[in-house]
Design a protein around this motif. Structure first.
Motif, short mmCIF file in Angstrom:
data_model
loop_
_atom_site.label_atom_id
_atom_site.label_comp_id
_atom_site.label_asym_id
_atom_site.label_seq_id
_atom_site.Cartn_x
_atom_site.Cartn_y
_atom_site.Cartn_z
N GLU A 99 0.86 -1.18 0.00
CA GLU A 99 0.00 0.00 0.00
C GLU A 99 0.91 1.24 0.00
O GLU A 99 1.08 1.92 1.01
N TYR A 100 1.45 1.56 -1.15
CA TYR A 100 2.50 2.57 -1.24
C TYR A 100 1.99 3.99 -1.00
O TYR A 100 2.71 4.82 -0.43
N GLU A 101 0.78 4.28 -1.42
CA GLU A 101 0.23 5.61 -1.16
C GLU A 101 0.02 5.84 0.34
O GLU A 101 0.26 6.93 0.86
N VAL A 102 -0.42 4.79 1.05
CA VAL A 102 -0.58 4.89 2.51
C VAL A 102 0.79 5.12 3.16
O VAL A 102 0.92 5.93 4.09
N ALA A 103 1.80 4.43 2.66
CA ALA A 103 3.15 4.58 3.20
C ALA A 103 3.66 6.00 3.03
O ALA A 103 4.23 6.59 3.96
N ILE A 104 3.45 6.58 1.85
CA ILE A 104 3.89 7.96 1.60
C ILE A 104 3.15 8.93 2.51
O ILE A 104 3.75 9.81 3.12
N GLY A 105 1.82 8.76 2.60
CA GLY A 105 1.02 9.63 3.45
C GLY A 105 1.43 9.57 4.90
O GLY A 105 1.52 10.59 5.60
N SER A 106 1.72 8.36 5.39
CA SER A 106 2.13 8.20 6.78
C SER A 106 3.50 8.80 7.02
O SER A 106 3.75 9.43 8.05
N ALA A 107 4.41 8.65 6.05
CA ALA A 107 5.77 9.13 6.21
C ALA A 107 5.85 10.65 6.28
O ALA A 107 6.57 11.20 7.11
N ILE A 108 5.11 11.34 5.41
CA ILE A 108 5.29 12.80 5.32
C ILE A 108 4.03 13.59 5.66
O ILE A 108 4.05 14.82 5.60
N GLY A 109 2.96 12.89 6.06
CA GLY A 109 1.71 13.59 6.35
C GLY A 109 1.82 14.59 7.48
O GLY A 109 1.08 15.58 7.53
#
Length: 306
Positions: A62-72
């Motif tokens: 779930e790469y979009e979730v990973a990006i959102g969690s990392a930099i959200g």
């Protein structure tokens, strides 16, 4: 009503966790200095929830979730977070928050991280190359911080090192155990009171997800004169980790074109630039704090209408 009671209970636990982190970090600073205590130790601990979610998302592709969690959290902490700490510090000590000279290390690494992120935005994907570059920045930051701490031979006065470690460990465990539940409580209450889904996704949930970091920062700002500087260094340290190591992990797992997550990445770059600009002169005034808080809600409003 049950969701509201659960929310109050979890909020109380997170406040206790933030207080433990503030106490432990404050004591650690006396021995290791604000860079290691705030930027490395507290920065790492407060980034644990995002780290766990990012790794879990990557394992499930779930790469979009990973990006959102990392930099959200970048937008929140570099606007609302710094703004709240600066404003509360001004009221608590009747002066502008002045950063200790050591903060420039974090600011320089944040500048480097922001430049690399901007290049990656144009590059358009995460892969093994971006993974190596991003993770190398964080590894270099950690080694540089440790070496600098040894070279400067910080004050060895610390009342009880084991007590500080216990406070930090318990605080981190509580944050890991209850942060996700807290956000779920917020979503449940929003549904119960029929709040617009846009408010929940863009305003309430992001603030809730970074709540323990803001609370620990506010408590540090209120506890002593150096606490405000220590709090902001921890903010920057945690976001350096998020936007280097955590984003780097994505490239180790896959070659991923992040077109759908481009707005989040651009927002993170802009938030980093805001943080860099505010901290360049080593001060956060009351009026800058108010501007940062207002800026966060302006960004949210624009997201809601666009």
């Amino acid at each position: 009503m049950a969701d509201l009671i659960r929310f109050i209970g979890v909020l109380t636990i997170l406040i206790i966790a933030a207080e433990l982190l503030a106490r432990g970090t404050e004591n650690m600073e006396r021995k290791f200095g604000q860079g290691i205590a705030g930027g490395v130790i507290l920065g790492f601990l407060t980034a644990l929830p995002e780290t766990v979610i990012t790794v879990y998302a990557l394992l499930n592709r779930e790469y979009e979730v990973a990006i959102g969690s990392a930099i959200g959290g970048n937008v929140i902490l570099f606007t609302l977070g710094i703004g709240l700490v600066g404003l509360i510090y001004s009221f608590s000590w009747n002066r502008s928050l002045t950063m200790n000279y050591d903060y420039k290390v974090e600011n320089n690494f944040l500048i480097l991280n922001t430049i690399i992120l901007a290049v990656i935005v144009f590059y358009g994907r995460f892969n093994i190359l971006t993974a190596i570059v991003l993770s190398s920045i964080y590894i270099f930051y950690i080694f540089y911080r440790i070496k600098k701490g040894k070279d400067e031979k910080e004050n060895d006065k610390i009342t009880n090192l084991s007590k500080s470690v216990i406070e930090l460990v318990i605080g981190a465990i509580l944050i890991l155990a209850f942060s996700d539940l807290f956000v779920k409580c917020i979503v449940a209450i929003s549904k119960e009171f029929n709040l617009p889904i846009a408010w929940t996704s863009l305003l309430i949930t992001p603030i809730a997800a970074e709540l323990e970091e803001k609370i620990s920062g506010i408590r540090l700002a209120m506890r002593n004169l150096n606490g405000g500087s220590l709090a902001i260094v921890s903010f920057v340290g945690s976001k350096i980790e998020n936007s280097t190591l955590l984003l780097g992990l994505i490239g180790f797992f896959s070659s991923y074109s992040f077109y759908n997550s481009l707005p989040e990445l651009i927002s993170a770059v802009i938030a980093n630039v805001i943080g860099i600009g505010i901290l360049l002169d080593g001060k956060v005034t009351k009026y800058e704090s108010i501007l940062l808080i207002a800026l966060y809600f302006i960004i949210i409003y624009l997201d809601l209408i666009l």
